[in-house]
Scaffold this motif. Structure first.
Motif, mmCIF file in Angstrom:
data_model
loop_
_atom_site.group_PDB
_atom_site.id
_atom_site.type_symbol
_atom_site.label_atom_id
_atom_site.label_comp_id
_atom_site.label_asym_id
_atom_site.label_seq_id
_atom_site.Cartn_x
_atom_site.Cartn_y
_atom_site.Cartn_z
ATOM 1 N N GLY A 154 -80.560 -3.151 -27.293
ATOM 2 C CA GLY A 154 -80.347 -4.594 -27.260
ATOM 3 C C GLY A 154 -81.647 -5.351 -27.044
ATOM 4 N N ALA B 79 -69.718 -3.098 -30.827
ATOM 5 C CA ALA B 79 -69.324 -4.030 -29.765
ATOM 6 C C ALA B 79 -67.838 -4.348 -29.926
ATOM 7 C CB ALA B 79 -70.155 -5.309 -29.831
ATOM 8 N N PHE C 179 -71.281 -20.012 -27.959
ATOM 9 C CA PHE C 179 -70.823 -19.085 -28.992
ATOM 10 C C PHE C 179 -69.924 -18.004 -28.398
ATOM 11 C CE2 PHE C 179 -71.676 -15.423 -31.916
ATOM 12 C CZ PHE C 179 -71.306 -16.017 -33.118
ATOM 13 N N THR C 180 -70.210 -17.628 -27.152
ATOM 14 C CA THR C 180 -69.501 -16.494 -26.540
ATOM 15 C C THR C 180 -68.485 -16.896 -25.486
ATOM 16 O OG1 THR C 180 -71.143 -16.295 -24.786
ATOM 17 C CG2 THR C 180 -71.523 -15.004 -26.787
ATOM 18 N N MET D 89 -71.657 -7.126 -24.335
ATOM 19 C CA MET D 89 -71.694 -6.443 -25.625
ATOM 20 C C MET D 89 -71.964 -4.959 -25.457
ATOM 21 S SD MET D 89 -70.922 -8.583 -27.917
ATOM 22 C CE MET D 89 -69.805 -9.155 -26.659
ATOM 23 N N GLN D 90 -72.980 -4.656 -24.662
ATOM 24 C CA GLN D 90 -73.433 -3.264 -24.594
ATOM 25 C C GLN D 90 -72.440 -2.378 -23.849
ATOM 26 O OE1 GLN D 90 -77.293 -4.019 -22.937
ATOM 27 N NE2 GLN D 90 -77.878 -5.227 -24.711
ATOM 28 N N GLY E 291 -80.488 -16.921 -39.220
ATOM 29 C CA GLY E 291 -79.946 -15.833 -38.406
ATOM 30 C C GLY E 291 -80.242 -14.462 -38.990
ATOM 31 N N SER F 165 -82.554 -9.794 -33.288
ATOM 32 C CA SER F 165 -81.744 -10.608 -34.205
ATOM 33 C C SER F 165 -80.490 -11.145 -33.532
ATOM 34 C CB SER F 165 -81.389 -9.791 -35.448
ATOM 35 O OG SER F 165 -80.261 -8.994 -35.241
ATOM 36 N N HIS F 166 -80.029 -10.500 -32.500
ATOM 37 C CA HIS F 166 -78.804 -10.979 -31.849
ATOM 38 C C HIS F 166 -79.033 -12.287 -31.105
ATOM 39 C CE1 HIS F 166 -80.478 -8.895 -28.221
ATOM 40 N NE2 HIS F 166 -79.822 -9.830 -27.571
ATOM 41 N N GLN G 270 -65.939 -21.007 -25.125
ATOM 42 C CA GLN G 270 -66.243 -20.306 -26.385
ATOM 43 C C GLN G 270 -65.877 -21.164 -27.599
ATOM 44 O OE1 GLN G 270 -63.896 -16.768 -27.419
ATOM 45 N NE2 GLN G 270 -65.765 -15.682 -27.972
ATOM 46 N N ARG H 12 -64.895 -14.318 -31.455
ATOM 47 C CA ARG H 12 -64.444 -15.687 -31.672
ATOM 48 C C ARG H 12 -63.353 -15.671 -32.738
ATOM 49 N NH1 ARG H 12 -67.971 -19.688 -30.487
ATOM 50 N NH2 ARG H 12 -67.304 -20.889 -32.305
ATOM 51 N N ASP I 185 -83.728 -5.210 -30.436
ATOM 52 C CA ASP I 185 -83.131 -5.966 -31.540
ATOM 53 C C ASP I 185 -83.135 -7.451 -31.218
ATOM 54 O OD1 ASP I 185 -81.152 -7.304 -33.087
ATOM 55 O OD2 ASP I 185 -79.611 -6.538 -31.724
ATOM 56 N N VAL J 52 -69.360 -11.453 -31.440
ATOM 57 C CA VAL J 52 -70.373 -12.361 -30.901
ATOM 58 C C VAL J 52 -71.727 -11.675 -30.705
ATOM 59 C CG1 VAL J 52 -68.727 -13.918 -29.822
ATOM 60 C CG2 VAL J 52 -69.631 -11.991 -28.499
ATOM 61 N N TYR J 53 -71.844 -10.393 -31.045
ATOM 62 C CA TYR J 53 -73.158 -9.755 -30.869
ATOM 63 C C TYR J 53 -74.115 -10.214 -31.978
ATOM 64 C CZ TYR J 53 -76.190 -6.121 -28.781
ATOM 65 O OH TYR J 53 -77.189 -5.443 -28.119
ATOM 66 N N HIS J 54 -73.750 -9.984 -33.240
ATOM 67 C CA HIS J 54 -74.608 -10.395 -34.356
ATOM 68 C C HIS J 54 -73.865 -11.217 -35.397
ATOM 69 C CE1 HIS J 54 -76.491 -6.765 -32.665
ATOM 70 N NE2 HIS J 54 -77.635 -7.323 -32.978
ATOM 71 N N PRO K 98 -73.906 -12.978 -41.054
ATOM 72 C CA PRO K 98 -74.993 -13.969 -41.023
ATOM 73 C C PRO K 98 -76.336 -13.412 -40.596
ATOM 74 C CG PRO K 98 -73.546 -14.237 -39.138
ATOM 75 C CD PRO K 98 -72.899 -13.220 -40.016
ATOM 76 N N ARG L 292 -72.340 -2.371 -34.679
ATOM 77 C CA ARG L 292 -72.905 -1.617 -33.560
ATOM 78 C C ARG L 292 -71.852 -1.255 -32.520
ATOM 79 N NH1 ARG L 292 -78.302 -3.134 -32.658
ATOM 80 N NH2 ARG L 292 -78.128 -2.109 -30.642
ATOM 81 N N PHE M 252 -77.328 -15.312 -32.329
ATOM 82 C CA PHE M 252 -75.874 -15.383 -32.196
ATOM 83 C C PHE M 252 -75.473 -15.314 -30.725
ATOM 84 C CE2 PHE M 252 -77.173 -13.593 -36.195
ATOM 85 C CZ PHE M 252 -76.610 -14.500 -37.067
ATOM 86 N N LEU M 253 -75.612 -14.136 -30.182
ATOM 87 C CA LEU M 253 -75.139 -13.914 -28.811
ATOM 88 C C LEU M 253 -75.739 -14.934 -27.836
ATOM 89 C CD1 LEU M 253 -73.423 -11.890 -27.088
ATOM 90 C CD2 LEU M 253 -75.562 -10.718 -26.576
#
Lengths: 437, 437, 437
Positions: free
Chosen positions: A182, B75, A339-340, A352-353, A218, A187-188, A334, B81, A185, B97-99, B113, B73, A191-192
């Motif tokens: 995590g 999650a 977003f979450t 997430m993890q 994104g 890129s999350h 949310q 959402r 990466d 919601v991770y990516h 995305p 991955r 979003f996250l």
């Protein structure tokens, strides 16, 4: 995806495993200094890669890290007495309270009061002691072969003045590798953590455009440059005026990340340390190499702001928002500003993890182009673990302190400019922080 | 008793097991409708026969049931959402919601995305989706092979007006089979539930003599008639004037019971659904095919009356009286007005069935004449599981909705009258409830 | 240290193990009488060496100990009704509340109301019943072969007037052997319990010099005399004027200790009983063979004084100070008046023994001269378990009640006096306590 075999190889860290052998060649960030702050403090129990230890600071201020159990009858030294030189044997050390055997920080038995005064038995008794050091408000422990003890890491956050950094620690109930992935990466983040402004005061100060780039694009393209210390990772997003927005993170062998730095703001670092194969410690550090953090900043971190998490007061370091309470996800939030619906960057990551399972089954994943850095880090770790398993004399990478003096960065660059060249200077840690060796 | 082999065969329901394969050929009563009541509700996590799912209702009111973990991955989509058509991709679906990967109710990835806009990667991504339907205030999910999806069950309680039924759900910490066997075996009613008048307002209205028959003759003789849908079970007790008192229950493949009906009172139904091999959902339904339940009745059920149980408010559906507190058995009550000292019919059943152990060891049991129906049901399930394991094209029984339109009954009959013939009419569900197919 | 094989042999007590077979040849102290005090009391659930039982006292005052589960469908008899002669079958016994099967204390099914009155089925049903007896405010159960039932133990504390003794019970979360070894090893008293005056009113009355000897000489020399009943253990310390201070403890097969007695004060006894291989019951008895305990003494014991522990009020008998709360260790107290910082002698023992792990790995220990008695007891148990496994007709030692009529002692003796001879008289239990057989 990984094969079952490679997933096992990546995630198993017991003393008999190839990855466990590799990881044991590095100093382990093990405790916050504050956990053994005072001379003659209570011993702290600790499990690292499946090994049980007690850590303590002697009355004369030295650090000790011993295997947890007394050689005599295996009672835990956690309940032991951390005795000063004023004790009957005149030495500092940790005394088992069952029959009084006492150990120095080198693991040697220095007093055995339940044997006759003439007995030589204690001279044959030595429990395992681990090299232990303190740097950067962190206690570091080395679990590997004694002939190969490396220099302490020269991570910049560990060598700057203490006023310039903030450390926190939390328990994550997952294997260390998926936590570290995590961190690799970035890129999350689009979003996250797209609601990050809500949780990160540092980003309130950053230019709005920075966050907008993250939200607007994104799907960064990843570029990975292998280095001596690990990997330099560039995540390229489209920016205004046909330029590129580069987020440049660092991954240092074997478990360190530096999150991309926004401008000259604070830098975020992480260390992901296996407790056992189903739990890890997440150390999070916010630091500014150039100046002290403000009280406003540290107050915010202390309350779970930025990448830090509020933890339970019971000594477990489990976040107050955890899997037992579904991270207190707020479904209304949310649907509106988040977003979450999960409050806090750290907890968003944890949710997430941990939700992947204690050890994620990587045979089921489907990796995309934004996972390039994760793939590269896995390959590096797997290759080094295999090489070391085949030949114990191979030197693992990333052990040279000089190579570790790096920073993360970010930049908006014209399309034809090399991100590596253009950010070379800003990625160098300040030489003033390092003592001549 | 069963052999070790048959006990394993009866109780193991994972996807690779013969019983698991058989049970997957039926629609599974999975959730109360109220758990996913609103469009765009929070997803619900659910485990059925060891498989982890998320269930949700889209913004436009459709139901989705997907495997729990994101293909990317892994999650959990539980934290996802539930997005409407107003989202960036213009479609309803569940977004990780991770990516940001998003799935439609068919499991297809409809937005990715974090990949470049030109990427075709998402077209290759599809997670497992399960057929899902709603009927009778229940959400039904089908976990079997897609070529063999049967019609939805035509259980009468599921097709009558909602005013005519009351549903509840509880977690039972045992294998489903021993729970279901309790539903098949009506002989325990004379003992375990001999205080039923205390807990069941329906029986307060029933003739006293009904309960007296149960108490007066505790050794019913069982008659089992195999049927297309399962089994018709007659339990014969002696009644006054040399007549027989018949309690007639139904067992419908593969996990439904109808408790013997008292006169024209409400009918009680159950469904026993494996969560994993050590836990099951008990759904309990009280319904009157002919008229609405009264507020007095539903209030009573809501407070744990009749076969319903009060459950904890934490979303676990664990009864408030459970094994952790010995079901709050009251030994004084046990010595006075109650045979058991355990309050409530449902909890009396749970206490017995859980006390056998998570998966009862049927090699140790000693079955008597009143266990005839239990024995027959086991044989039926074992035979069908074996037949299907040998030949996957065999059609399991009980899948024809027309055959499921049955009721339970009870009757006092002269000795020379056939219980099957005499109750044939009262065991037919009302045709008015069923739509022409 | 022990080999892996011998450690397994010593610690595994299931019915199929050699040690389990040996231990089953002895009466097991199983419950305090107060747990089944009243006729027709609620049944008590109990696990002994992995076997699940229910124990109850019938309406006419007899004791019953049955296997836990009903022969019919394996429901637990714990929820059963303890019925008097006024029940439908006219007999005392325990009735399963599922279908009403009822058992006498001999395990025979005495009523089977769900079978026809003419059925002979019940005559074929008998569950396992265990010989059970009451002596010394203790319930004793025998789990071994019925042809070899020994006489009840003639331990002095069990045969003196009830006013002369105080019993308590606690759950220890470790294997029984490492708990018992703590009782055999009196050398830890000089360390772990060096603050004993804080917790033990009996020692307040003892001569100060007694405690001083313990503190002054922490390395006693051990002398072990094998006996019919077990072992006589002498721990020799240096005393004033060139004399020896002898603490003389007893170990009686297979799980009894008598702590060294101070003068003519109360004697402390223990029994360590395997629940399963990771838990044991610790029974602790303080008794004075010659006179009643005072209210001051028993009040003190009740509040966790001397070797007794306060336990939770939930029926678990888990001490309030337990591993979940690190035994409420007080690190300030540990630096001042207490060697351990743990309050109470019993809890000091528990903390050490549980901290070794559920089953201590004896391959890692390093035994010294003060472990002589522990080594001897292990050898005795291992040898007897092996002998019995090879030849089931071998008679285990220590089964003769006459041999068990012993006491512990202590003495200050000139160097040339035999401790065995000098204490022979004081080690004899008073003959007046024993009935002619």
């Amino acid at each position: 995806m990984l094969s079952v075999e490679n997933n096992e190889l990546l995630t198993r860290t017991g003393s008999g495993t190839p990855m466990g052998q590799l990881l044991r060649r590095y100093w382990v960030p093990a405790l916050l200094s504050e956990e053994v702050a005072e001379p003659q403090c209570a011993p702290v129990r600790l499990t690292l890669m499946g090994e049980s230890l007690v850590v303590f600071r002697t009355a004369d201020g030295r650090l000790g890290a011993l295997e947890e159990h007394c050689a005599h009858r295996q009672a835990s030294l956690y309940y032991g007495r951390n005795e000063s030189e004023e004790s009957r044997d005149g030495q500092c050390g940790l005394r088992c309270v069952y029959h009084g055997w006492k150990y120095g920080i080198d693991g040697r038995c220095i007093d055995m009061p339940n044997e006759p005064a003439t007995s030589k038995f204690k001279e044959h008794i030595r429990i395992r002691s681990y090299p232990v050091a303190e740097r950067g408000d962190m206690i570091w422990i080395y679990l590997g072969p004694s002939r190969d003890i490396p220099a302490l890491p020269d991570l910049e956050w560990a060598v700057i003045p203490e006023t310039h950094r903030y450390l926190s620690k939390r328990l994550q109930r997952s294997n260390f590798a998926q936590a570290m992935e995590g961190g690799i990466d970035s890129s999350h983040v689009s979003f996250l953590h797209s609601d990050a402004r809500l949780w990160n005061p540092d980003w309130t100060h950053a230019k709005d455009s920075t966050r907008d780039h993250l939200t607007d694009d994104g799907s960064p393209k990843f570029f990975v440059e292998p280095t001596d210390y690990g990997m330099l990772i560039g995540a390229r997003r489209n920016a205004v005026d046909g330029q590129y927005y580069w987020r440049i993170t660092q991954w240092l062998m074997p478990w360190y990340n530096l999150v991309a730095r926004d401008g000259d703001g604070p830098i975020t670092a992480h260390a992901w340390v296996p407790i056992d194969d189903e739990n890890c410690w997440a150390f999070s550090i916010t630091y500014n190499p150039d100046k002290a953090l403000t009280k406003e900043q540290t107050d915010h971190y202390r309350h779970g702001g930025s990448v830090h998490a509020q933890v339970l007061a019971d000594g477990s370091y489990l976040p107050t928002r955890n899997s037992d309470n579904d991270y207190l996800i707020d479904r209304t939030l949310q649907k509106t500003v988040s977003f979450t619906g999960i409050r806090g960057i750290a907890i968003q990551d944890v949710a997430m993890q941990e939700s992947m399972g204690r050890v994620v089954d990587r045979t089921k994943e489907h990796l995309g182009s934004s996972d390039a850095a994760v793939i590269a880090a896995r390959k590096r770790l797997l290759a080094e673990a295999r090489a070391l398993a085949e030949d114990a004399t191979v030197a693992p990478s990333g052990l040279d302190p000089a190579s570790q003096r790096v920073r993360s960065a970010s930049a908006i660059l014209p399309r034809d400019v090399s991100w590596v060249d253009a950010t070379a200077e800003s990625r160098q840690a300040a030489q003033r922080h390092y003592q001549p060796s």
